[in-house]
Design a protein around this motif. Structure first.
Motif, mmCIF file in Angstrom:
data_model
loop_
_atom_site.group_PDB
_atom_site.id
_atom_site.type_symbol
_atom_site.label_atom_id
_atom_site.label_comp_id
_atom_site.label_asym_id
_atom_site.label_seq_id
_atom_site.Cartn_x
_atom_site.Cartn_y
_atom_site.Cartn_z
ATOM 1 N N GLU A 211 27.063 34.689 46.047
ATOM 2 C CA GLU A 211 27.381 34.220 44.708
ATOM 3 C C GLU A 211 28.893 34.134 44.571
ATOM 4 O O GLU A 211 29.631 34.428 45.524
ATOM 5 C CB GLU A 211 26.787 35.170 43.666
ATOM 6 C CG GLU A 211 25.265 35.229 43.714
ATOM 7 C CD GLU A 211 24.682 36.214 42.719
ATOM 8 O OE1 GLU A 211 25.461 37.029 42.153
ATOM 9 O OE2 GLU A 211 23.467 36.187 42.501
ATOM 10 N N ALA A 212 29.357 33.755 43.396
ATOM 11 C CA ALA A 212 30.789 33.591 43.162
ATOM 12 C C ALA A 212 31.578 34.842 43.525
ATOM 13 O O ALA A 212 32.699 34.751 44.034
ATOM 14 C CB ALA A 212 31.035 33.222 41.698
ATOM 15 N N SER A 213 30.993 36.018 43.307
ATOM 16 C CA SER A 213 31.709 37.280 43.542
ATOM 17 C C SER A 213 32.181 37.428 44.983
ATOM 18 O O SER A 213 33.156 38.129 45.253
ATOM 19 C CB SER A 213 30.828 38.472 43.168
ATOM 20 O OG SER A 213 29.619 38.459 43.916
ATOM 21 N N PRO B 257 37.807 38.158 46.352
ATOM 22 C CA PRO B 257 39.007 38.614 47.068
ATOM 23 C C PRO B 257 39.965 37.465 47.398
ATOM 24 O O PRO B 257 41.186 37.602 47.256
ATOM 25 C CB PRO B 257 38.441 39.261 48.339
ATOM 26 C CG PRO B 257 37.067 39.710 47.941
ATOM 27 C CD PRO B 257 36.562 38.631 47.024
ATOM 28 N N LEU B 258 39.398 36.331 47.823
ATOM 29 C CA LEU B 258 40.234 35.166 48.117
ATOM 30 C C LEU B 258 40.835 34.608 46.827
ATOM 31 O O LEU B 258 42.004 34.215 46.790
ATOM 32 C CB LEU B 258 39.408 34.091 48.824
ATOM 33 C CG LEU B 258 40.138 32.801 49.209
ATOM 34 C CD1 LEU B 258 41.353 33.093 50.084
ATOM 35 C CD2 LEU B 258 39.185 31.841 49.916
ATOM 36 N N GLU B 259 40.050 34.610 45.774
ATOM 37 C CA GLU B 259 40.550 34.147 44.481
ATOM 38 C C GLU B 259 41.757 34.961 44.022
ATOM 39 O O GLU B 259 42.758 34.406 43.545
ATOM 40 C CB GLU B 259 39.444 34.230 43.429
ATOM 41 C CG GLU B 259 39.898 33.827 42.030
ATOM 42 C CD GLU B 259 38.837 34.078 40.976
ATOM 43 O OE1 GLU B 259 39.187 34.575 39.887
ATOM 44 O OE2 GLU B 259 37.650 33.780 41.240
ATOM 45 N N ARG B 260 41.660 36.281 44.180
ATOM 46 C CA ARG B 260 42.773 37.137 43.760
ATOM 47 C C ARG B 260 44.050 36.820 44.541
ATOM 48 O O ARG B 260 45.141 36.727 43.972
ATOM 49 C CB ARG B 260 42.396 38.613 43.923
ATOM 50 C CG ARG B 260 41.437 39.126 42.873
ATOM 51 C CD ARG B 260 41.343 40.636 42.900
ATOM 52 N NE ARG B 260 40.680 41.119 44.100
ATOM 53 C CZ ARG B 260 39.369 41.292 44.204
ATOM 54 N NH1 ARG B 260 38.572 41.026 43.172
ATOM 55 N NH2 ARG B 260 38.830 41.743 45.329
ATOM 56 N N CYS B 261 43.915 36.651 45.863
ATOM 57 C CA CYS B 261 45.085 36.338 46.691
ATOM 58 C C CYS B 261 45.706 35.003 46.301
ATOM 59 O O CYS B 261 46.933 34.892 46.150
ATOM 60 C CB CYS B 261 44.694 36.299 48.168
ATOM 61 S SG CYS B 261 44.375 37.916 48.916
ATOM 62 N N LEU B 262 44.881 33.985 46.117
ATOM 63 C CA LEU B 262 45.393 32.660 45.801
ATOM 64 C C LEU B 262 45.964 32.606 44.385
ATOM 65 O O LEU B 262 46.946 31.896 44.122
ATOM 66 C CB LEU B 262 44.296 31.610 45.983
ATOM 67 C CG LEU B 262 43.833 31.403 47.430
ATOM 68 C CD1 LEU B 262 42.627 30.470 47.482
ATOM 69 C CD2 LEU B 262 44.962 30.846 48.296
ATOM 70 N N HIS C 86 38.053 37.145 53.189
ATOM 71 C CA HIS C 86 38.591 38.227 52.364
ATOM 72 C C HIS C 86 39.962 38.696 52.845
ATOM 73 O O HIS C 86 40.540 39.601 52.255
ATOM 74 C CB HIS C 86 37.620 39.419 52.365
ATOM 75 C CG HIS C 86 36.292 39.113 51.752
ATOM 76 N ND1 HIS C 86 35.198 39.951 51.895
ATOM 77 C CD2 HIS C 86 35.862 38.065 50.995
ATOM 78 C CE1 HIS C 86 34.157 39.430 51.260
ATOM 79 N NE2 HIS C 86 34.545 38.279 50.715
ATOM 80 N N GLN C 87 40.452 38.100 53.923
ATOM 81 C CA GLN C 87 41.693 38.557 54.534
ATOM 82 C C GLN C 87 42.918 37.903 53.901
ATOM 83 O O GLN C 87 42.948 36.677 53.719
ATOM 84 C CB GLN C 87 41.684 38.246 56.036
ATOM 85 C CG GLN C 87 40.490 38.787 56.788
ATOM 86 C CD GLN C 87 40.379 40.294 56.672
ATOM 87 O OE1 GLN C 87 41.388 41.006 56.758
ATOM 88 N NE2 GLN C 87 39.170 40.784 56.491
ATOM 89 N N PRO C 88 43.972 38.687 53.599
ATOM 90 C CA PRO C 88 45.223 38.106 53.088
ATOM 91 C C PRO C 88 45.805 37.056 54.041
ATOM 92 O O PRO C 88 46.389 36.066 53.596
ATOM 93 C CB PRO C 88 46.147 39.324 52.961
ATOM 94 C CG PRO C 88 45.216 40.478 52.740
ATOM 95 C CD PRO C 88 44.008 40.170 53.589
ATOM 96 N N GLU C 89 45.643 37.269 55.354
ATOM 97 C CA GLU C 89 46.144 36.289 56.326
ATOM 98 C C GLU C 89 45.476 34.941 56.118
ATOM 99 O O GLU C 89 46.129 33.886 56.200
ATOM 100 C CB GLU C 89 45.912 36.783 57.751
ATOM 101 C CG GLU C 89 46.406 35.793 58.807
ATOM 102 C CD GLU C 89 46.103 36.225 60.226
ATOM 103 O OE1 GLU C 89 46.545 35.521 61.155
ATOM 104 O OE2 GLU C 89 45.437 37.268 60.416
ATOM 105 N N THR C 90 44.166 34.957 55.863
ATOM 106 C CA THR C 90 43.437 33.708 55.625
ATOM 107 C C THR C 90 43.973 33.010 54.387
ATOM 108 O O THR C 90 44.180 31.789 54.388
ATOM 109 C CB THR C 90 41.932 33.999 55.459
ATOM 110 O OG1 THR C 90 41.444 34.664 56.631
ATOM 111 C CG2 THR C 90 41.144 32.712 55.253
ATOM 112 N N ALA C 91 44.227 33.771 53.338
ATOM 113 C CA ALA C 91 44.773 33.193 52.103
ATOM 114 C C ALA C 91 46.140 32.564 52.345
ATOM 115 O O ALA C 91 46.436 31.470 51.845
ATOM 116 C CB ALA C 91 44.867 34.267 51.019
#
Length: 212
Positions: free
Chosen positions: A14-16, A20-25, A191-196
């Motif tokens: 689901e959206a949840s 984690p990616l949403e927060r980073c971006l 979920h990784q900051p590197e990915t963001a």
């Protein structure tokens, strides 16, 4: 308000799962829109229709947005970009751990009936289905990020290099603007900051490797 990004989750999520990616971006200045789609008991086409309508109805003429999809969410994006009216509203897109050539595990699950007769999203991402599917090519620049940490259990069922769910080679497809492999498992790569950071780089420059 920053550039708009639509975040599309994968199968059985689901959206949840994209939070984690949403927060980073969001911290990077993007205006993130994260939605839940029916990606469990229905083929991915249904989710693509919902996203297509959203782009047509909510994105103003001349406005450009970005699309980011994890796993099956990336297939949803490819279907949406097949609609050229939608594609003209998209600046760039990133597919994360997406089975662009089909999922070997989904193909195995299809043999174990009635598994895919219930979880119809899986049926729609089997290699056989994906190979027969016609994705219209648009001019939208697409980057793909693949995982390379198989983990245990399901990853061991795949003979090729994989991220525990999707073969690394399946994340590649012709026409990509850029492609990169990261040492993360399928369920954690987005979920990784590197990915963001890599997504941010691609959205701004069209490359994962160019410093900005």
């Amino acid at each position: 308000m920053g550039d708009k990004i639509f975040l599309i989750h994968g199968f059985n999520k689901e959206a949840s799962d994209m939070y984690p990616l949403e927060r980073c971006l969001s911290q990077m200045g993007y205006d993130c829109i994260t939605l839940s789609f029916q990606l469990r008991y229905h083929p991915f086409d249904g989710a693509a229709e919902v996203l297509s309508k959203l782009l047509k109805d909510k994105v103003m003429s001349g406005e450009k947005v970005y699309l980011i999809g994890h796993s099956t969410g990336g297939i949803v994006i490819r279907k949406v970009l097949s609609d050229l009216q939608c594609a003209e509203k998209v600046a760039r897109a990133v597919l994360i751990a997406t089975p662009n050539q089909g999922s070997g595990l989904a193909g195995t699950a299809h043999i174990i009936r009635p598994f895919t007769s219930i979880y119809k999203t899986l049926l729609s991402i089997t290699p056989t289905f994906i190979k027969q599917y016609s994705f219209v090519t648009s001019n939208v620049e697409i980057g793909a990020i693949a995982g390379d940490h198989a983990g245990l259990l399901l990853g061991k069922m795949l003979r090729q290099r994989n991220d525990g769910r999707v073969e690394t080679s399946s994340a590649w497809m012709p026409g990509l603007k850029d492609f990169i492999i990261l040492p993360y498992h399928h369920k954690r790569i987005h979920h990784q900051p590197e990915t963001a950071r890599l997504i941010h780089r691609f959205l701004q420059t069209g490359s994962f490797n160019q410093h900005i």
